[in-house]
Write an enzyme that holds these catalytic residues in place. Structure first.
Site, PDB file in Angstrom:
ATOM      1  N   HIS A  69       0.782  -1.116   0.089  1.00 22.56           N
ATOM      2  CA  HIS A  69      -0.001   0.080   0.104  1.00 22.56           C
ATOM      3  C   HIS A  69       0.929   1.175  -0.086  1.00 22.56           C
ATOM      4  CE1 HIS A  69       1.233  -0.701   4.174  1.00 22.56           C
ATOM      5  NE2 HIS A  69       0.959   0.808   4.436  1.00 22.56           N
ATOM      6  N   HIS A 153       5.142   6.640  -1.229  1.00 18.69           N
ATOM      7  CA  HIS A 153       5.860   5.470  -1.672  1.00 18.69           C
ATOM      8  C   HIS A 153       5.127   4.161  -1.278  1.00 18.69           C
ATOM      9  CE1 HIS A 153       6.274   6.042   2.576  1.00 18.69           C
ATOM     10  NE2 HIS A 153       6.476   4.650   2.652  1.00 18.69           N
TER      11      HIS A 153
HETATM   12  P1  A2P Z   1       5.061   3.085   5.210  1.00 18.36           P
HETATM   13  O1  A2P Z   1       3.833   3.841   4.857  1.00 18.36           O
HETATM   14  O2  A2P Z   1       6.380   3.419   5.128  1.00 18.36           O
HETATM   15  O3  A2P Z   1       4.916   1.802   5.001  1.00 18.36           O
HETATM   16  P2  A2P Z   1       3.122   0.110  11.520  1.00 18.36           P
HETATM   17  O4  A2P Z   1       2.932  -1.090  10.779  1.00 18.36           O
HETATM   18  O5  A2P Z   1       4.687   0.585  11.725  1.00 18.36           O
HETATM   19  O6  A2P Z   1       2.065   0.540  12.479  1.00 18.36           O
HETATM   20  O7  A2P Z   1       2.456   1.149  10.256  1.00 18.36           O
HETATM   21  C1  A2P Z   1       1.685   1.085   9.478  1.00 18.36           C
HETATM   22  C2  A2P Z   1       1.981   2.007   7.939  1.00 18.36           C
HETATM   23  O8  A2P Z   1       1.926   3.344   8.474  1.00 18.36           O
HETATM   24  C3  A2P Z   1       3.140   1.617   7.373  1.00 18.36           C
HETATM   25  O9  A2P Z   1       2.597   1.728   5.925  1.00 18.36           O
HETATM   26  C4  A2P Z   1       4.077   2.660   7.950  1.00 18.36           C
HETATM   27  O10 A2P Z   1       4.947   3.018   7.019  1.00 18.36           O
HETATM   28  C5  A2P Z   1       3.062   3.808   8.170  1.00 18.36           C
HETATM   29  N1  A2P Z   1       3.385   4.393   9.213  1.00 18.36           N
HETATM   30  C6  A2P Z   1       4.082   4.063  10.405  1.00 18.36           C
HETATM   31  N2  A2P Z   1       4.376   5.125  11.394  1.00 18.36           N
HETATM   32  C7  A2P Z   1       4.256   6.315  10.343  1.00 18.36           C
HETATM   33  C8  A2P Z   1       4.495   7.719  10.866  1.00 18.36           C
HETATM   34  N3  A2P Z   1       4.961   8.341  11.677  1.00 18.36           N
HETATM   35  N4  A2P Z   1       4.324   8.513   9.737  1.00 18.36           N
HETATM   36  C9  A2P Z   1       3.859   8.078   8.475  1.00 18.36           C
HETATM   37  N5  A2P Z   1       3.697   6.876   8.136  1.00 18.36           N
HETATM   38  C10 A2P Z   1       3.790   5.999   9.230  1.00 18.36           C
END
Ligand code: A2P
Length: 222
Positions: A69, A153
């Protein structure tokens, strides 16, 4: 916990259709495998291993989790700053459950993450939080001066102990270097596009043809 908070998801984003997930995974795996065999990569192996002589199997190095995603807003069930406001944005309601086509324009690898850059359309930018880049400022100081959507991304894999949030930060770091005028070191023309090295283990493959993938705007609850 207020009741309404329980309805705010972990995150909002575009979720790739199952049928294209495999294609994207295969393409990134091919890239990672090829990168691993290049002399240029071997020359900078210590970026990944900390030691010059040690070998690294990039295929094993990164671990992929969950559905592919492109996160628009990380909400942490309402705990993240601006989560509620975002969830209530009219665009979020309007586009929720709708299908769009994401354009993947580059693949990148760092010692921490592997990801795909997503180039958003004007319409897709309506769902992009205005402070997404600025939020990364403490880690990537130049992030706030990058165009809206720069952070977009898909996380394709993370090294052991690295959280997915790092992928967007790694991308911003590369884009900030480009903006500062660092051209990087052109490495070679690969089948998929041109490969550039930006130092400290940062590799960017600019795709000759973007990979277009169908995706659905939705949210995720763990
Ligand atoms: P990404 O979008 O780079 O894949 P998690 O599994 O750590 O709870 O994260 C769930 C999703 O949210 C993942 O897709 C992750 O990164 C994104 N994510 C986690 N923390 C943040 C943050 N502080 N800012 C932006 N995106 C985040």
């Amino acid at each position: 916990v207020q009741l309404e908070e329980t309805f705010i998801p972990s995150y909002f984003g575009w979720f790739l259709f199952a049928s294209v997930q495999e294609k994207v995974k295969c393409t990134s795996m091919e890239f990672v495998k090829t990168l691993d065999t290049l002399d240029a990569f071997k020359k900078h192996l210590s970026d990944f291993t900390g030691k010059a002589e040690k070998e690294v199997d990039l295929e094993q190095y990164f671990e992929a989790k969950g559905p592919l995603h492109c996160t628009t807003k990380f909400c942490d069930y309402g705990k993240a700053e601006g989560a509620k406001d975002y969830a209530l944005t009219p665009a979020v309601k309007d586009f929720y459950g709708s299908t769009t086509e994401l354009s993947l324009t580059a693949l990148f690898v760092t010692p921490r993450t592997v990801g795909a850059r997503v180039s958003l359309t004007e319409e897709q930018l309506l769902l992009w939080p205005t402070d997404a880049e600025k939020e990364a400022e403490s880690v990537v100081p130049a992030a706030a001066s990058l165009p809206l959507g720069s952070r977009a991304h898909i996380t394709l894999g993370c090294a052991e102990g690295v959280k997915a949030v790092q992928t967007g930060l790694d991308l911003l770091e590369i884009l900030a270097l480009q903006k500062e005028g660092q051209q990087g070191e052109p490495v070679e023309e690969m089948e998929l596009g041109s490969l550039t090295y930006y130092g400290e283990g940062r590799w960017l493959l600019s795709l000759r043809e973007p990979i277009c993938t169908a995706a659905c705007f939705s949210s995720y609850y763990k």
